[in-house]
Scaffold this motif. Structure first.
Motif, short mmCIF file in Angstrom:
data_model
loop_
_atom_site.label_atom_id
_atom_site.label_comp_id
_atom_site.label_asym_id
_atom_site.label_seq_id
_atom_site.Cartn_x
_atom_site.Cartn_y
_atom_site.Cartn_z
N LEU A 585 -4.68 18.57 -14.55
CA LEU A 585 -4.53 17.29 -15.23
C LEU A 585 -3.54 16.40 -14.48
N ALA A 586 -2.42 16.99 -14.04
CA ALA A 586 -1.43 16.22 -13.30
C ALA A 586 -2.04 15.65 -12.02
N LEU A 587 -2.84 16.45 -11.33
CA LEU A 587 -3.49 15.97 -10.10
C LEU A 587 -4.48 14.86 -10.40
N GLN A 588 -5.26 15.02 -11.46
CA GLN A 588 -6.23 13.98 -11.84
C GLN A 588 -5.54 12.68 -12.20
N MET A 589 -4.52 12.79 -13.05
CA MET A 589 -3.83 11.57 -13.50
C MET A 589 -3.10 10.89 -12.35
N GLY A 590 -2.45 11.70 -11.50
CA GLY A 590 -1.76 11.12 -10.36
C GLY A 590 -2.70 10.39 -9.43
N ALA A 591 -3.84 11.03 -9.13
CA ALA A 591 -4.79 10.46 -8.17
C ALA A 591 -5.55 9.27 -8.75
N ASN A 592 -5.85 9.30 -10.05
CA ASN A 592 -6.67 8.25 -10.65
C ASN A 592 -5.85 7.11 -11.24
N ILE A 593 -4.86 7.43 -12.06
CA ILE A 593 -4.05 6.38 -12.68
C ILE A 593 -2.90 5.99 -11.76
N GLY A 594 -2.34 6.96 -11.04
CA GLY A 594 -1.27 6.65 -10.10
C GLY A 594 -1.70 5.62 -9.06
N ALA A 595 -2.98 5.60 -8.71
CA ALA A 595 -3.48 4.63 -7.74
C ALA A 595 -3.31 3.20 -8.22
N HIS A 596 -3.20 2.99 -9.52
CA HIS A 596 -2.95 1.65 -10.07
C HIS A 596 -1.46 1.41 -10.28
N LEU A 597 -0.76 2.42 -10.75
CA LEU A 597 0.67 2.25 -11.03
C LEU A 597 1.46 2.02 -9.75
N THR A 598 1.02 2.58 -8.63
CA THR A 598 1.71 2.32 -7.36
C THR A 598 1.54 0.87 -6.92
N ASP A 599 0.55 0.19 -7.46
CA ASP A 599 0.38 -1.24 -7.21
C ASP A 599 1.09 -2.08 -8.27
N GLY A 600 1.77 -1.42 -9.22
CA GLY A 600 2.43 -2.14 -10.30
C GLY A 600 1.48 -2.56 -11.39
N ASN A 601 0.28 -1.99 -11.42
CA ASN A 601 -0.75 -2.41 -12.36
C ASN A 601 -0.96 -1.41 -13.48
N GLY A 602 -0.38 -1.68 -14.61
CA GLY A 602 -0.53 -0.82 -15.78
C GLY A 602 0.77 -0.75 -16.55
N ASP A 603 0.66 -0.74 -17.88
CA ASP A 603 1.84 -0.75 -18.74
C ASP A 603 1.95 0.50 -19.59
N GLY A 604 1.08 1.48 -19.35
CA GLY A 604 1.17 2.70 -20.13
C GLY A 604 -0.01 3.60 -19.91
N ILE A 605 0.02 4.75 -20.58
CA ILE A 605 -1.01 5.77 -20.41
C ILE A 605 -1.36 6.41 -21.75
N LEU A 606 -2.62 6.58 -21.97
CA LEU A 606 -3.15 7.34 -23.11
C LEU A 606 -4.10 8.38 -22.54
N VAL A 607 -3.80 9.66 -22.74
CA VAL A 607 -4.69 10.73 -22.31
C VAL A 607 -5.43 11.24 -23.53
N GLU A 608 -6.74 11.18 -23.47
CA GLU A 608 -7.57 11.70 -24.57
C GLU A 608 -8.33 12.93 -24.07
N PRO A 609 -7.96 14.11 -24.54
CA PRO A 609 -8.64 15.31 -24.09
C PRO A 609 -10.02 15.44 -24.73
N THR A 610 -10.97 15.94 -23.96
CA THR A 610 -12.32 16.19 -24.47
C THR A 610 -12.74 17.58 -24.04
N GLY A 611 -13.71 18.15 -24.75
CA GLY A 611 -14.24 19.45 -24.37
C GLY A 611 -13.15 20.49 -24.22
#
Length: 750
Positions: A585-611
């Protein structure tokens, strides 16, 4: 000693090569020949034109491109760099590498560890070479590995020792040099203010004298080289002229590359490592942009240095490495963890897999990227600016305090199920949300979820559950619920979530009892509809791109529309995950959401687990979310550790010591502590740290405040206590709070 005259002849004699070489830069739009890149008034070589005087811009124009495509994930085209049996470059798979932690002079132990790493799947192993003893050991290690059937290429990690680098080139396939400390042993350039560029350039003689012999030997033996700049170990010379900046990192590397190129040596790669993922990303992008405009095509080695251990180390690595791989940058990667090197393989390999799945050469990825509505990407890689979304404002009619529903430094929203509010679960729920409790009542703490998201609610007839929800709202924890659910069974002071389409159709009208509106966006909306978010004035927009779209590009499109229309609504990345592994999960979030936060784009995170993801405890999801924000340099909720991954230079048990320091000091948000195994990774590498714990001689450490030694030769057994005393001395200490949760019948009565 090689004379500067002979070097100058060799350097200047390569004009014909530069003009004829297949990868030489083409003529610029300014009409000047590309070979002018090496021309300057300096008598000691051909150097990249000055960035400060504007000469580089005059010849090549401004920086424009840093990756192959802004709308598709395409690998940046590079030349092939040979390294024994493997190749680096865009025509080859991403190379996975690690670093041995053994004493290199212990030949058998080092061989055993290298073989374990090779068996795990690593393509290359780096080993530390401090001096002649280790260089001689490398010959035996290489020979011994060949005899055992292992042709895994080896890289010698060199600091301070040009002569030793010459020796070890006979044994290994690759040499890593650090421009910040390779040149002059432990002697640094005197710190001074350079009045003119000529003054700064006049000291390049040190570089030429030290590097030219190694370059010539690498050419003769067909060895590979990594020009590996580190943010924390820039030379005093570079620091004085460029400061502690990405630009300084890039210019430092370009000087060394100029020498290599002028000597007709091109079998090298670059790296731009930093412990801060934002600095790391900016530096690599800046280097890539410079190479694009100058026509260079050297591969890139990616890594976040001193990332640390466990989930935090994986998160920081994923943010930095994952972001760049999503740009199509990177040809070899290493995940630096304070763990045995074998454990680096899984995250390293997984990041490479995530990157491969994103490439436009993958049919499904190409389909999703093409499905995103065209947009213009206006991100400026040379100037980082964080987007700052609006925070909730209190209104006179509000009966609860809504100002805590979001946080200015980045918000964490947690997904909660109705059954968690059952009487037997509620105290555990409060704890999992990071609340303090007193007589069973919840209160917000530094790492409490700012709001919760519930797809369904306990029925209003379940008074105990509804009371537990009310208690969260009363301490300014927002409760976000789909509007249709609230229409069936209202919850006073809830935040009503509507799809953007429904919100527009209803003109943002709230269901009975709701206190604010939130909208969900999936990236399929038209530009015109997304622009209407501004008029709806929601508390937040939850961005959860459709599974039919590229998550990366759909998110960037929405953020560009927000920017164009000056929409300042807080944007929370809503990430759906079905993994049951927190490291994954850390790798997924870092690679997917971190790609926006490193640009300064995003004000928060909500993780919704499924399955399968629903098996991950709520507390773990919350902590991982806060880890993402801290790794992205947004919100600090615990001590930040810059911890080197250990190598043959390490002078104490790094894993054991790091664990002890974490236990003693891990509760200090806003404080950064560097734990370095030796002086190589000492005051330089810990550029971001407030305090440092650095091995000096066996059994002793030095303690630093910033880059200044304040305690010398502290015995290992006393050093952790001395570190805590030092933190107290600088008024950055706070005692751990012993919170005892009282389980009484007063909970029901309150």
């Amino acid at each position: 000693m090689v004379s500067f005259t002979s070097i100058t002849v060799a350097l200047l004699g390569l004009h014909a090569f530069d003009q004829a070489h297949a990868f030489a830069p083409k003529h610029s739009s300014f009409g000047k020949p590309a070979s002018a890149i090496f021309m300057s008034s300096m008598s000691d070589g051909k150097w990249t034109p000055s960035i400060k005087t504007g000469e580089r811009d005059e010849i090549y124009g401004p920086i424009e491109k840093y990756c192959e495509s802004l709308n598709e994930v395409q690998r940046r085209p590079t030349r092939t760099v040979r390294c024994g049996p493997i190749n680096f470059g865009s025509e080859h798979p991403i190379v996975r590498q690690t670093m041995a932690t053994t004493d290199t002079s212990n030949v058998e132990a080092t061989m055993d560890q290298i073989m374990r790493c090779a068996d795990k799947g690593f393509d290359l192993v780096r080993i530390t070479v401090q001096g002649k003893r280790e260089a001689n050991a490398c010959l035996k290690i290489r020979e011994g590995l060949f005899k055992k059937g292992y042709d895994t290429p080896l890289c010698a990690d060199m600091h301070f020792q040009p002569k030793v680098a010459m020796m070890v080139a006979d044994a290994v396939e690759k040499i890593r040099i650090n421009p910040g400390n390779f040149v002059d042993g432990r002697k640094s350039f005197d710190e001074k203010v350079y009045e003119t560029e000529e003054e700064y350039f006049s000291e390049r003689g040190y570089l030429l004298e030290a590097l030219e012999p190694l370059v010539q030997k690498c050419k003769e033996l067909d060895r590979c080289m990594r020009i590996g700049t580190n943010h924390g170990s820039l030379s005093a010379r570079v620091l004085s002229y460029y400061g502690d900046t990405p630009r300084g990192m890039v210019e430092s590397a370009l000087e060394f590359a100029d020498i290599c190129r002028s000597l007709d040596y091109h079998n090298f790669v670059f790296s731009m490592k930093a412990s801060n993922p934002l600095v790391m990303v900016k530096s690599y992008r800046l280097l890539a942009a410079e190479m694009y405009r100058m026509g260079w095509d050297y591969p890139l080695h990616l890594g976040v240095t001193e990332a640390g251990e466990g989930e935090d180390g994986r998160m920081k690595s994923a943010i930095g490495i994952g972001t760049l791989l999503a740009d199509g940058l990177g040809d070899t990667i290493r995940v630096s963890l304070t763990e045995d090197p074998e454990f680096e393989y899984e995250p390293c390999n997984r990041l490479a897999e995530i990157a491969s799945a994103r490439l436009v050469t993958n049919k499904e990825a190409k389909r999703k990227q093409a499905a995103v509505t065209p947009y213009v990407d206006t991100r400026d890689i040379t100037d980082f600016a964080r987007r700052s979304g609006d925070l909730p404002e209190q209104q006179e009619s509000d009966v609860v305090d809504v100002r805590g529903f979001l946080n200015r430094d980045g918000s964490v929203l947690s997904c909660v199920k109705p059954e968690m509010f059952e009487a037997e679960n509620v105290q555990y729920l409060y704890q999992s949300l990071g609340c303090k409790t007193a007589v069973g009542m919840p209160f917000k703490d530094i790492a409490t979820s700012d709001s919760i998201f519930m797809r369904t609610l306990p029925p209003s007839s379940n008074t105990a559950a509804r009371t537990a929800i009310r208690r969260l709202i009363e301490v300014s924890v927002g409760v976000i619920v789909p509007a249709k659910e609230l229409e069936k069974d209202p919850l006073p002071n809830a935040v009503a979530l509507m799809s953007l389409k429904d919100a527009i159709a209803n003109d943002g009208e709230l269901p009975s009892g709701a206190i604010r509106l939130a909208v969900s966006i999936d990236g399929t909306e038209s530009d015109e509809d997304i622009a209407k978010v501004k008029g709806l004035n929601p508390l937040a927009a939850l961005l959860c791109p459709s599974s039919d779209l590229s998550h990366l590009h759909a998110s960037r499109r929405v953020l560009e529309i927000f920017k164009k229309n000056e929409i300042t609504t807080s944007l929370v990345h809503h990430y759906m995950s079905d993994t049951d592994d927190t490291n994954e999960l850390a790798l997924q979030m870092g690679a997917n959401i971190g790609a926006h936060l490193t640009d300064g784009n995003g004000d928060g995170i909500l993780v919704e687990p499924t399955g399968a993801g629903e098996s991950i405890p709520l507390d773990a999801l919350r902590r991982t979310s806060f880890g993402l924000l801290q790794g992205s340099r947004m919100r600090s909720t615990k001590t930040e550790f810059v911890s080197c991954p250990s190598c043959g230079r390490t002078l104490f048990d790094l894993q054991e010591t790091t664990a002890a320091i974490t236990e003693a000091t891990g509760h200090l948000p806003g404080v950064t502590i560097a734990v370095m195994g030796c002086i190589v990774n000492g005051p330089g590498e810990m550029a971001d740290a407030d305090f440092g714990y650095v091995g000096t001689i066996p059994g002793k450490v030095d303690l630093y405040y910033g880059k200044k030694v304040v305690r010398k030769s502290v015995p290992n057994g006393e050093a952790v206590a001395a570190l805590t005393d030092l933190i107290k001395e600088y008024d950055l200490w706070q005692d751990k709070e012993e919170v005892e949760e009282e389980q009484t019948e007063a909970v029901a009565a309150a």
